[in-house]
Design a protein around this motif. Structure first.
Motif, PDB file in Angstrom:
ATOM      1  N   VAL A 273       0.854  -1.183   0.000  1.00 32.60           N
ATOM      2  CA  VAL A 273       0.000   0.000   0.000  1.00 32.60           C
ATOM      3  C   VAL A 273       0.886   1.228   0.000  1.00 32.60           C
ATOM      4  O   VAL A 273       1.884   1.280   0.725  1.00 32.60           O
ATOM      5  N   ASN A 274       0.535   2.207  -0.818  1.00 27.54           N
ATOM      6  CA  ASN A 274       1.244   3.471  -0.792  1.00 27.54           C
ATOM      7  C   ASN A 274       0.853   4.218   0.482  1.00 27.54           C
ATOM      8  O   ASN A 274      -0.251   4.744   0.602  1.00 27.54           O
ATOM      9  N   LEU A 275       1.763   4.230   1.453  1.00 23.77           N
ATOM     10  CA  LEU A 275       1.448   4.814   2.753  1.00 23.77           C
ATOM     11  C   LEU A 275       1.389   6.332   2.703  1.00 23.77           C
ATOM     12  O   LEU A 275       0.816   6.966   3.576  1.00 23.77           O
TER      13      LEU A 275
ATOM     14  N   ALA B 187      -2.788   6.790   0.679  1.00 25.24           N
ATOM     15  CA  ALA B 187      -3.588   5.610   0.401  1.00 25.24           C
ATOM     16  C   ALA B 187      -5.024   6.017   0.116  1.00 25.24           C
ATOM     17  O   ALA B 187      -5.507   7.046   0.593  1.00 25.24           O
TER      18      ALA B 187
ATOM     19  N   SER C 220      -7.626   0.616  -1.079  1.00 21.65           N
ATOM     20  CA  SER C 220      -6.656  -0.394  -0.662  1.00 21.65           C
ATOM     21  C   SER C 220      -6.834  -0.747   0.812  1.00 21.65           C
ATOM     22  O   SER C 220      -6.434  -1.822   1.248  1.00 21.65           O
TER      23      SER C 220
ATOM     24  N   HIS D  34      -4.190  11.128   3.559  1.00 21.11           N
ATOM     25  CA  HIS D  34      -4.840  10.043   2.825  1.00 21.11           C
ATOM     26  C   HIS D  34      -6.153  10.519   2.198  1.00 21.11           C
ATOM     27  O   HIS D  34      -6.797  11.457   2.686  1.00 21.11           O
TER      28      HIS D  34
END
Length: 294
Positions: free
Chosen positions: A4-6, A9, A66, A32
Protein backbone atom coordinates in the motif's frame (compact mmCIF):
# COMPACT_ATOMS: atom_id res chain seq x y z
CA UNK A 1 0.22 -9.68 0.05
CA UNK A 2 0.09 -6.50 -2.00
CA UNK A 3 1.66 -3.32 -0.73
CA UNK A 4 0.00 0.00 0.00
CA UNK A 5 1.24 3.47 -0.79
CA UNK A 6 1.45 4.81 2.75
CA UNK A 7 2.03 8.39 1.60
CA UNK A 8 -1.45 8.70 0.12
CA UNK A 9 -3.59 5.61 0.40
CA UNK A 10 -7.14 5.39 -0.89
CA UNK A 11 -9.21 4.57 2.18
CA UNK A 12 -12.89 3.74 2.64
CA UNK A 13 -14.46 4.34 6.05
CA UNK A 14 -17.86 2.85 6.84
CA UNK A 15 -19.60 4.41 9.85
CA UNK A 16 -18.92 7.93 11.11
CA UNK A 17 -20.27 7.94 14.65
CA UNK A 18 -18.85 9.55 17.79
CA UNK A 19 -15.45 7.85 17.46
CA UNK A 20 -15.34 7.16 13.74
CA UNK A 21 -15.62 10.85 12.92
CA UNK A 22 -12.44 11.70 14.84
CA UNK A 23 -10.56 8.73 13.36
CA UNK A 24 -11.42 9.87 9.82
CA UNK A 25 -10.04 13.31 10.64
CA UNK A 26 -6.71 11.78 11.69
CA UNK A 27 -6.54 9.83 8.41
CA UNK A 28 -7.28 12.97 6.40
CA UNK A 29 -4.74 15.03 8.31
CA UNK A 30 -2.13 12.41 7.41
CA UNK A 31 -2.79 13.11 3.72
CA UNK A 32 -4.84 10.04 2.83
CA UNK A 33 -7.81 10.12 0.47
CA UNK A 34 -10.83 9.02 2.51
CA UNK A 35 -14.26 8.16 1.18
CA UNK A 36 -16.96 7.79 3.82
CA UNK A 37 -20.30 6.07 3.94
CA UNK A 38 -22.85 6.24 6.72
CA UNK A 39 -26.59 5.66 6.67
CA UNK A 40 -27.39 9.30 7.39
CA UNK A 41 -25.38 11.69 5.21
CA UNK A 42 -26.00 14.58 7.60
CA UNK A 43 -23.78 12.84 10.16
CA UNK A 44 -20.90 13.02 7.68
CA UNK A 45 -21.28 16.67 6.65
CA UNK A 46 -18.52 17.88 8.98
CA UNK A 47 -16.13 15.34 7.46
CA UNK A 48 -17.05 16.33 3.91
CA UNK A 49 -16.17 19.91 4.78
CA UNK A 50 -12.93 18.58 6.24
CA UNK A 51 -12.00 16.97 2.92
CA UNK A 52 -13.58 13.52 2.92
CA UNK A 53 -15.46 12.24 -0.14
CA UNK A 54 -19.01 10.89 0.08
CA UNK A 55 -20.28 7.57 -1.24
CA UNK A 56 -23.95 6.70 -1.68
CA UNK A 57 -23.38 3.01 -0.93
CA UNK A 58 -20.88 0.73 0.78
CA UNK A 59 -19.91 -0.69 -2.61
CA UNK A 60 -19.22 2.77 -3.99
CA UNK A 61 -17.11 3.64 -0.95
CA UNK A 62 -14.84 0.59 -1.19
CA UNK A 63 -14.36 0.75 -4.95
CA UNK A 64 -10.63 1.12 -5.61
CA UNK A 65 -9.77 1.38 -1.91
CA UNK A 66 -6.66 -0.39 -0.66
CA UNK A 67 -7.71 -0.05 2.99
CA UNK A 68 -11.27 -0.36 4.29
CA UNK A 69 -12.33 0.52 7.83
CA UNK A 70 -15.68 -0.17 9.43
CA UNK A 71 -16.92 1.11 12.77
CA UNK A 72 -20.62 0.45 13.01
CA UNK A 73 -23.02 -0.39 15.82
CA UNK A 74 -23.78 -4.09 16.06
CA UNK A 75 -22.52 -7.44 14.73
CA UNK A 76 -25.58 -7.51 12.45
CA UNK A 77 -24.40 -4.18 10.99
CA UNK A 78 -20.93 -5.63 10.41
CA UNK A 79 -22.47 -8.61 8.62
CA UNK A 80 -24.56 -6.30 6.48
CA UNK A 81 -21.68 -4.09 5.31
CA UNK A 82 -19.41 -7.10 4.75
CA UNK A 83 -21.72 -9.78 3.33
CA UNK A 84 -24.72 -7.77 2.13
CA UNK A 85 -25.62 -7.14 -1.47
CA UNK A 86 -23.37 -4.32 -2.59
CA UNK A 87 -21.12 -4.87 0.42
CA UNK A 88 -17.40 -5.19 1.03
CA UNK A 89 -16.91 -8.86 0.13
CA UNK A 90 -18.65 -8.34 -3.20
CA UNK A 91 -17.02 -5.04 -4.18
CA UNK A 92 -13.58 -4.70 -2.58
CA UNK A 93 -10.48 -4.91 -4.73
CA UNK A 94 -8.39 -8.04 -4.52
CA UNK A 95 -5.60 -7.61 -1.93
CA UNK A 96 -7.55 -4.93 -0.08
CA UNK A 97 -7.20 -4.77 3.70
CA UNK A 98 -10.41 -4.73 5.76
CA UNK A 99 -10.05 -3.47 9.33
CA UNK A 100 -13.17 -3.83 11.47
CA UNK A 101 -13.05 -1.63 14.57
CA UNK A 102 -16.60 -2.41 15.67
CA UNK A 103 -16.81 -4.24 18.97
CA UNK A 104 -18.33 -7.41 17.60
CA UNK A 105 -18.48 -11.18 17.88
CA UNK A 106 -15.17 -13.10 17.86
CA UNK A 107 -16.81 -15.90 15.85
CA UNK A 108 -17.99 -13.41 13.21
CA UNK A 109 -14.44 -12.04 12.92
CA UNK A 110 -13.16 -15.55 12.29
CA UNK A 111 -15.83 -16.28 9.69
CA UNK A 112 -15.18 -13.02 7.83
CA UNK A 113 -11.45 -13.72 7.76
CA UNK A 114 -11.96 -17.16 6.23
CA UNK A 115 -14.40 -15.89 3.60
CA UNK A 116 -12.24 -12.86 2.79
CA UNK A 117 -9.20 -15.01 2.11
CA UNK A 118 -11.15 -16.98 -0.48
CA UNK A 119 -11.61 -13.69 -2.33
CA UNK A 120 -7.99 -12.57 -1.91
CA UNK A 121 -8.85 -10.05 0.81
CA UNK A 122 -7.27 -9.63 4.23
CA UNK A 123 -9.01 -8.84 7.50
CA UNK A 124 -8.05 -7.56 10.92
CA UNK A 125 -10.41 -7.34 13.88
CA UNK A 126 -9.26 -4.21 15.68
CA UNK A 127 -11.73 -2.98 18.32
CA UNK A 128 -10.66 0.05 20.29
CA UNK A 129 -10.90 1.51 23.77
CA UNK A 130 -10.48 5.10 24.92
CA UNK A 131 -13.84 6.65 24.10
CA UNK A 132 -14.47 9.93 22.34
CA UNK A 133 -11.51 11.56 24.12
CA UNK A 134 -9.08 8.89 22.92
CA UNK A 135 -10.38 9.15 19.36
CA UNK A 136 -10.05 12.94 19.34
CA UNK A 137 -6.54 12.88 20.80
CA UNK A 138 -5.30 9.94 18.75
CA UNK A 139 -4.52 7.92 21.87
CA UNK A 140 -6.81 4.92 21.45
CA UNK A 141 -5.91 1.45 22.67
CA UNK A 142 -6.33 -0.90 19.72
CA UNK A 143 -6.61 -4.69 20.16
CA UNK A 144 -5.78 -6.61 17.01
CA UNK A 145 -6.59 -10.10 15.79
CA UNK A 146 -5.58 -11.64 12.49
CA UNK A 147 -2.50 -12.90 10.68
CA UNK A 148 0.62 -11.17 11.97
CA UNK A 149 1.65 -10.00 8.49
CA UNK A 150 -1.78 -8.38 8.10
CA UNK A 151 -1.30 -6.61 11.41
CA UNK A 152 2.07 -5.28 10.23
CA UNK A 153 0.48 -3.96 7.06
CA UNK A 154 -2.26 -2.20 9.04
CA UNK A 155 0.02 -0.77 11.73
CA UNK A 156 1.06 2.49 9.97
CA UNK A 157 -2.59 3.44 9.62
CA UNK A 158 -3.52 2.44 13.17
CA UNK A 159 -0.64 4.52 14.51
CA UNK A 160 -2.35 7.66 13.17
CA UNK A 161 -5.03 7.45 15.86
CA UNK A 162 -3.83 4.83 18.33
CA UNK A 163 -1.25 4.91 21.09
CA UNK A 164 -1.35 1.40 22.56
CA UNK A 165 -1.60 -0.94 19.56
CA UNK A 166 -1.17 -4.59 20.49
CA UNK A 167 -1.24 -7.73 18.35
CA UNK A 168 -3.27 -10.25 20.33
CA UNK A 169 -3.21 -13.30 18.05
CA UNK A 170 -5.24 -14.86 15.23
CA UNK A 171 -8.63 -13.68 13.98
CA UNK A 172 -11.07 -13.15 16.83
CA UNK A 173 -8.33 -12.48 19.39
CA UNK A 174 -8.84 -8.72 19.14
CA UNK A 175 -12.55 -9.12 19.85
CA UNK A 176 -11.92 -11.48 22.76
CA UNK A 177 -9.51 -8.92 24.24
CA UNK A 178 -12.14 -6.20 23.85
CA UNK A 179 -14.54 -8.40 25.79
CA UNK A 180 -11.97 -8.49 28.63
CA UNK A 181 -11.86 -4.71 28.43
CA UNK A 182 -15.64 -4.33 28.56
CA UNK A 183 -15.96 -6.76 31.47
CA UNK A 184 -13.47 -4.71 33.50
CA UNK A 185 -15.24 -1.45 32.63
CA UNK A 186 -18.73 -2.78 33.37
CA UNK A 187 -18.07 -3.77 36.95
CA UNK A 188 -15.68 -0.84 37.39
CA UNK A 189 -18.43 1.66 36.56
CA UNK A 190 -20.50 0.23 39.40
CA UNK A 191 -17.58 0.99 41.74
CA UNK A 192 -17.15 4.52 40.37
CA UNK A 193 -20.83 5.36 40.83
CA UNK A 194 -21.06 3.84 44.30
CA UNK A 195 -17.93 5.69 45.43
CA UNK A 196 -19.43 9.00 44.31
CA UNK A 197 -22.78 8.25 45.95
CA UNK A 198 -21.02 7.38 49.20
CA UNK A 199 -18.82 10.49 49.09
CA UNK A 200 -21.78 12.76 48.38
CA UNK A 201 -23.81 11.25 51.25
CA UNK A 202 -20.83 11.75 53.57
CA UNK A 203 -20.85 15.46 52.73
CA UNK A 204 -17.53 15.44 50.86
CA UNK A 205 -16.57 17.65 47.93
CA UNK A 206 -16.45 15.11 45.12
CA UNK A 207 -13.88 16.97 43.02
CA UNK A 208 -11.57 16.96 46.02
CA UNK A 209 -12.26 13.26 46.61
CA UNK A 210 -11.17 12.52 43.03
CA UNK A 211 -7.86 14.29 43.62
CA UNK A 212 -7.02 11.57 46.12
CA UNK A 213 -8.62 8.40 44.81
CA UNK A 214 -8.13 8.83 41.04
CA UNK A 215 -4.35 8.76 41.48
CA UNK A 216 -4.23 5.98 44.08
CA UNK A 217 -4.85 2.24 43.93
CA UNK A 218 -8.48 2.87 42.87
CA UNK A 219 -7.38 4.81 39.79
CA UNK A 220 -8.91 3.92 36.43
CA UNK A 221 -9.74 5.53 33.11
CA UNK A 222 -13.39 5.68 34.10
CA UNK A 223 -12.61 7.33 37.43
CA UNK A 224 -10.38 9.95 35.78
CA UNK A 225 -12.50 10.68 32.71
CA UNK A 226 -16.10 9.81 33.48
CA UNK A 227 -16.41 10.59 37.20
CA UNK A 228 -15.83 14.34 36.53
CA UNK A 229 -18.63 14.22 33.95
CA UNK A 230 -20.93 12.57 36.49
CA UNK A 231 -20.18 15.30 39.03
CA UNK A 232 -21.10 17.94 36.44
CA UNK A 233 -24.28 16.10 35.50
CA UNK A 234 -22.92 15.46 32.00
CA UNK A 235 -24.28 12.15 30.73
CA UNK A 236 -23.70 12.74 27.02
CA UNK A 237 -22.11 9.81 25.21
CA UNK A 238 -18.47 9.08 24.78
CA UNK A 239 -19.83 5.57 24.35
CA UNK A 240 -23.54 4.76 24.13
CA UNK A 241 -25.34 2.69 26.76
CA UNK A 242 -27.15 0.80 23.98
CA UNK A 243 -23.83 -0.30 22.49
CA UNK A 244 -22.39 -1.18 25.89
CA UNK A 245 -25.30 -3.54 26.57
CA UNK A 246 -24.63 -5.13 23.18
CA UNK A 247 -21.00 -5.69 24.17
CA UNK A 248 -21.93 -7.20 27.52
CA UNK A 249 -24.36 -9.58 25.83
CA UNK A 250 -21.59 -10.75 23.47
CA UNK A 251 -19.23 -11.29 26.43
CA UNK A 252 -21.86 -13.24 28.38
CA UNK A 253 -22.64 -15.40 25.34
CA UNK A 254 -18.95 -16.15 24.80
CA UNK A 255 -18.46 -16.83 28.52
CA UNK A 256 -21.41 -19.24 28.50
CA UNK A 257 -19.95 -21.00 25.47
CA UNK A 258 -16.64 -21.41 27.35
CA UNK A 259 -18.34 -22.49 30.58
CA UNK A 260 -17.29 -19.39 32.56
CA UNK A 261 -19.56 -17.73 35.14
CA UNK A 262 -19.35 -13.91 35.32
CA UNK A 263 -21.82 -12.76 37.99
CA UNK A 264 -20.44 -9.22 38.19
CA UNK A 265 -20.88 -8.72 34.47
CA UNK A 266 -24.39 -10.14 34.61
CA UNK A 267 -25.34 -7.65 37.33
CA UNK A 268 -23.88 -4.73 35.34
CA UNK A 269 -25.69 -5.82 32.19
CA UNK A 270 -29.01 -6.03 34.05
CA UNK A 271 -28.55 -2.51 35.48
CA UNK A 272 -27.71 -1.05 32.07
CA UNK A 273 -30.61 -2.92 30.44
CA UNK A 274 -32.91 -1.21 32.95
CA UNK A 275 -31.44 2.16 31.93
CA UNK A 276 -32.38 1.46 28.30
CA UNK A 277 -35.94 0.68 29.40
CA UNK A 278 -35.93 4.00 31.29
CA UNK A 279 -34.94 5.89 28.14
CA UNK A 280 -31.19 6.31 28.65
CA UNK A 281 -29.95 4.15 25.76
CA UNK A 282 -28.56 7.16 23.87
CA UNK A 283 -26.63 8.44 26.90
CA UNK A 284 -23.05 7.68 27.90
CA UNK A 285 -22.07 4.76 30.13
CA UNK A 286 -21.59 7.15 33.08
CA UNK A 287 -25.38 7.53 33.24
CA UNK A 288 -25.31 4.41 35.44
CA UNK A 289 -25.10 6.99 38.24
CA UNK A 290 -28.81 7.65 37.69
CA UNK A 291 -29.57 4.23 39.19
CA UNK A 292 -28.24 5.60 42.47
CA UNK A 293 -29.70 9.11 42.28
CA UNK A 294 -32.39 8.48 44.84
Amino acid sequence: MGGVNLEKAKIAFIGTGVMGKSIVKHLLQAGHEVTVYTRTKAKAEELLQFGAKWAETVGQAVEGASVIFSMVGYPTDVEEVFYGSGGILENANSQALFIDMTTSSPSLAQRMDADARERGLYTLDAPVSGGDVGAQNGTLSIMCGGAEEVFERALPFLQLFGKQIVYQGPSGAGQHTKMCNQIAIATGMIGVCEALVYGKKAGLDLDTVLQSIATGAAGSWSLSNLAPRIIKGDFEPGFYVKHFVKDMKIALEEADRMGVALPGLQMAKDLYAELIEEGYGEKGTQVLFMKYKN
